[in-house]
Design an enzyme around this catalytic site. Structure first.
Site, PDB file in Angstrom:
ATOM      1  N   GLY A   1       0.730  -0.916  -0.437  1.00 18.73           N
ATOM      2  CA  GLY A   1       0.112   0.151   0.265  1.00 18.73           C
ATOM      3  C   GLY A   1       0.400   1.321   0.096  1.00 18.73           C
ATOM      4  O   GLY A   1       1.901   0.949  -0.344  1.00 18.73           O
TER       5      GLY A   1
ATOM      6  N   GLY B   1       2.450   5.276   1.281  1.00 21.23           N
ATOM      7  CA  GLY B   1       2.170   6.149   2.068  1.00 21.23           C
ATOM      8  C   GLY B   1       2.990   5.470   3.521  1.00 21.23           C
ATOM      9  O   GLY B   1       3.871   4.590   3.634  1.00 21.23           O
TER      10      GLY B   1
ATOM     11  N   LEU C   1       3.820  -2.437   2.422  1.00 19.69           N
ATOM     12  CA  LEU C   1       3.312  -1.464   3.396  1.00 19.69           C
ATOM     13  C   LEU C   1       3.127  -2.704   5.063  1.00 19.69           C
ATOM     14  O   LEU C   1       3.420  -2.365   5.601  1.00 19.69           O
ATOM     15  CB  LEU C   1       2.074  -0.674   2.959  1.00 19.69           C
ATOM     16  CG  LEU C   1       1.403  -0.196   4.181  1.00 19.69           C
ATOM     17  CD1 LEU C   1       2.667   0.966   4.708  1.00 19.69           C
ATOM     18  CD2 LEU C   1       0.494   0.695   4.212  1.00 19.69           C
TER      19      LEU C   1
ATOM     20  N   GLY D   1       9.611   4.019  -0.291  1.00 23.31           N
ATOM     21  CA  GLY D   1      10.218   4.754   1.031  1.00 23.31           C
ATOM     22  C   GLY D   1      10.679   4.688   2.341  1.00 23.31           C
ATOM     23  O   GLY D   1      11.223   5.578   2.554  1.00 23.31           O
ATOM     24  N   PHE D   2      10.233   3.700   2.933  1.00 18.70           N
ATOM     25  CA  PHE D   2      10.617   3.614   4.337  1.00 18.70           C
ATOM     26  C   PHE D   2      11.529   2.167   4.447  1.00 18.70           C
ATOM     27  O   PHE D   2      11.389   1.353   3.849  1.00 18.70           O
ATOM     28  CB  PHE D   2       9.406   3.316   5.160  1.00 18.70           C
ATOM     29  CG  PHE D   2       8.567   4.722   5.072  1.00 18.70           C
ATOM     30  CD1 PHE D   2       9.053   5.951   5.743  1.00 18.70           C
ATOM     31  CD2 PHE D   2       7.337   4.954   4.089  1.00 18.70           C
ATOM     32  CE1 PHE D   2       7.945   7.143   5.742  1.00 18.70           C
ATOM     33  CE2 PHE D   2       6.978   6.148   3.903  1.00 18.70           C
ATOM     34  CZ  PHE D   2       7.307   7.497   4.902  1.00 18.70           C
TER      35      PHE D   2
ATOM     36  N   ASP E   1       5.413 -10.611  -5.817  1.00 15.03           N
ATOM     37  CA  ASP E   1       4.058 -10.730  -7.372  1.00 15.03           C
ATOM     38  C   ASP E   1       4.950 -10.447  -9.160  1.00 15.03           C
ATOM     39  O   ASP E   1       4.622 -10.926  -9.971  1.00 15.03           O
ATOM     40  CB  ASP E   1       3.299 -10.370  -7.193  1.00 15.03           C
ATOM     41  CG  ASP E   1       3.523  -8.919  -6.778  1.00 15.03           C
ATOM     42  OD1 ASP E   1       3.343  -8.808  -5.962  1.00 15.03           O
ATOM     43  OD2 ASP E   1       2.741  -8.609  -7.680  1.00 15.03           O
TER      44      ASP E   1
END
Lengths: 176, 360
Positions: free
Chosen positions: B218, B220, B247, B290-291, B333
């Site tokens: 996901g 964010g 995520l 991004g994390f 995947d």
């Protein structure tokens, strides 16, 4: 007729999962020793040991067990004079994980238990097998199973390991 | 083609040529180094509200096809390329990239020095950017004043449960903005899937009697999600085999006490070698992160590191010591990109079978 049911990738994955499950159920690898049943069980045990070493950065002893003198289909005089204790390390107070390639009738495992007990009283013994093919004749079950392969009695299961057979894989062989 | 500008929060502007939709749009700009797979990347919901700059010099040469959507509708804010292919050919091609972006009202901009842009973004990290017609003070003011939402998951995740029926194992997928690749791989393995919104409670999940649970990818920042998600993970991970991706992996780590740090430069592409610790094997996989999990905050009595990125040493996979719950940061995947990691799904299926016991 033979059919490959597990390829080398799937076999690798099965060994990896068994390794994780050993860590899960023993809460780490303290006191663990692996004992492979000759011939192919030894190679399976070595591969599990390599994986444990990668994850935990400490070595797990691997022993080799020859169960021939303990088999229940041997003439009685041989069976009554079992070979001496075979492992290079004591198993007293260890958590022993017995490793074999195929679990079938359970008679090999019974013999292995006899062979092991000669070396003292382990804290526990559990059983890891690459294939469980069913048809048990003794009250024995595996704690760690790579793959459950339901088979007919007349079929044979052939586990190949690179060290002996030149490639990895599991085949069902039907001679009829 | 009209002249348009890509303007960045730090005041820099790039002159280019517009394609796709003529709309003006604003989002966070990231760069992606994948050489192919632009359709999967544009439709991947992890890029919700972001502008994607492709470093591969020509984009669009094989058009858009039926098989490569990773969501129903793309929600990216823009596509930045060096050169957009004027002719696209492929036997599966349905539309050109230009046509597709027009239909979806997404602006594209070409003739951008993407190499320079990527170097700039590597140094600065992602920042706000706009694709505009005029790069004047007003446009920069507007860009500076734009506040980007941190509710990306709520925007893209399904609000209602939906099924993806199969005849095999019963799997619940918790949707944080999932990638179709996850459902595709479960379908290949005949799983009977129910997709639940990320707000699903432990009880709702348990009541479906799943053989396994997947926490999806996901968009964010994981810290922006409600704590109830972490509680849910803590409640199910020791009861049902759990597999977390992207995520989901970050949330799984947080639920087990690890902290998440901002990654700079971010990983968007498929060119990082990743080592599987247990076998010492090297694989490549598609990444979009991004994390990353801060390795110093991992409780080694609880978690084992299973995959490591060999470029910067970031953690790419974790596993709980005491039960079958594991996670990967990358996209196993393989849509787009290398399929080296597909067998992580087989590992999940085998964990579920093992937890169920033999069938005879």
């Amino acid at each position: 007729m033979q059919k490959e049911v597990v390829d080398s990738m799937a076999m690798k994955r099965a060994l990896t999962r068994i390794t994780y499950e050993i860590i899960e159920q023993n809460k780490g690898i303290r006191d663990i020793v692996l004992v492979g049943i000759k011939t192919r069980g030894v190679y399976v045990a070595q591969r599990i040991a390599e994986r444990l070493q990668q994850l935990e950065s400490s070595t797990v002893p691997v022993g080799e067990l020859d169960i021939t003198p303990f088999r229940d289909d041997q003439p009685l005089d041989i069976a009554l004079a079992p070979g001496k204790y075979q492992l290079a390390f004591p198993v007293a107070d260890k958590r022993v994980i017995l490793v074999d390639d195929v679990l079938f009738t359970g008679r090999t495992i019974r013999a292995a238990l006899d062979a092991l007990m000669g070396g003292g009283r382990p804290q526990s013994i559990s059983l890891a097998v690459l294939v469980d093919r069913g048809h048990r004749e003794l009250p024995i079950r595996a704690d760690f199973i790579g793959k459950n392969i339901p088979t007919a009695l007349q079929e044979r299961i052939k586990v190949s390991v690179t060290e002996v057979d030149g490639h990895d894989g599991i085949e069902i062989i039907n001679d009829n | 083609m009209a002249d348009r500008y890509l303007i960045l929060e730090d005041g820099s502007a790039y002159l280019g040529e517009g394609f796709g939709s003529p709309a003006v749009s604003t989002g966070e700009i990231v760069f992606n180094t994948s050489m192919t797979g632009y359709q999967e990347i544009i439709t991947n919901q992890i890029y919700h509200n972001q502008i994607i700059a492709f470093t591969q010099p020509t984009i669009g040469s094989y058009g858009i096809n039926h098989d490569s959507y990773e969501s129903i509708l793309p929600t990216v804010k823009g596509v930045v390329v060096r050169d957009v292919a004027s002719i696209s050919t492929n036997r599966q091609r349905r539309w050109s990239l230009d046509q597709y972006l027009k239909q979806q009202n997404i602006p594209g901009i070409s003739h951008i020095d993407t190499r320079h842009l990527a170097k700039q973004l590597r140094a600065s990290g992602p920042m706000k950017a706009s694709i505009v017609d005029v790069a004047d003070a007003h446009a920069f003011d507007q860009l500076g004043a734009t506040v980007l939402t941190n509710q990306q998951v709520a925007a893209v995740a399904t609000p209602k449960p939906f099924p993806n029926p199969g005849t095999g194992l019963n799997v619940v997928v918790i949707d944080f903005g999932l990638k179709h690749g996850i459902l595709r791989e479960l379908s290949k393995r005949a799983c009977n899937v129910t997709v639940l919104p990320y707000t699903a409670t432990t009880e709702e999940i348990i009541n479906l009697d799943p053989d396994g649970v997947i926490l999806s990818t996901g968009p964010g920042k994981p810290q922006d999600l409600p704590d109830s998600v972490l509680t849910m993970i803590q409640n199910i991970q020791n009861r049902i085999p759990l597999f977390a991706i992207g995520l989901g992996h970050e949330l799984f780590a947080m639920a087990n006490g690890a902290q998440i740090m901002k990654l700079s430069p971010e990983h968007h592409g498929a060119n990082h070698p990743i080592r599987e610790v247990i076998t010492n094997q090297i694989i490549y996989a598609s990444q979009g992160q991004g994390f990353a999990v801060d390795p110093t905050t991992i409780d080694r009595n609880k978690l084992i590191t299973t995959f490591v990125d060999l470029i910067d040493g970031t953690i790419q996979g974790l596993r709980y010591r005491d039960f079958p719950a594991f996670s990967v940061q990358f996209f196993p995947d393989g849509a787009p990109g290398p399929t080296d990691a597909l067998d992580v799904f087989d590992e999940f299926v085998e964990s579920m079978q093992q937890a169920r016991g033999p069938v005879w």
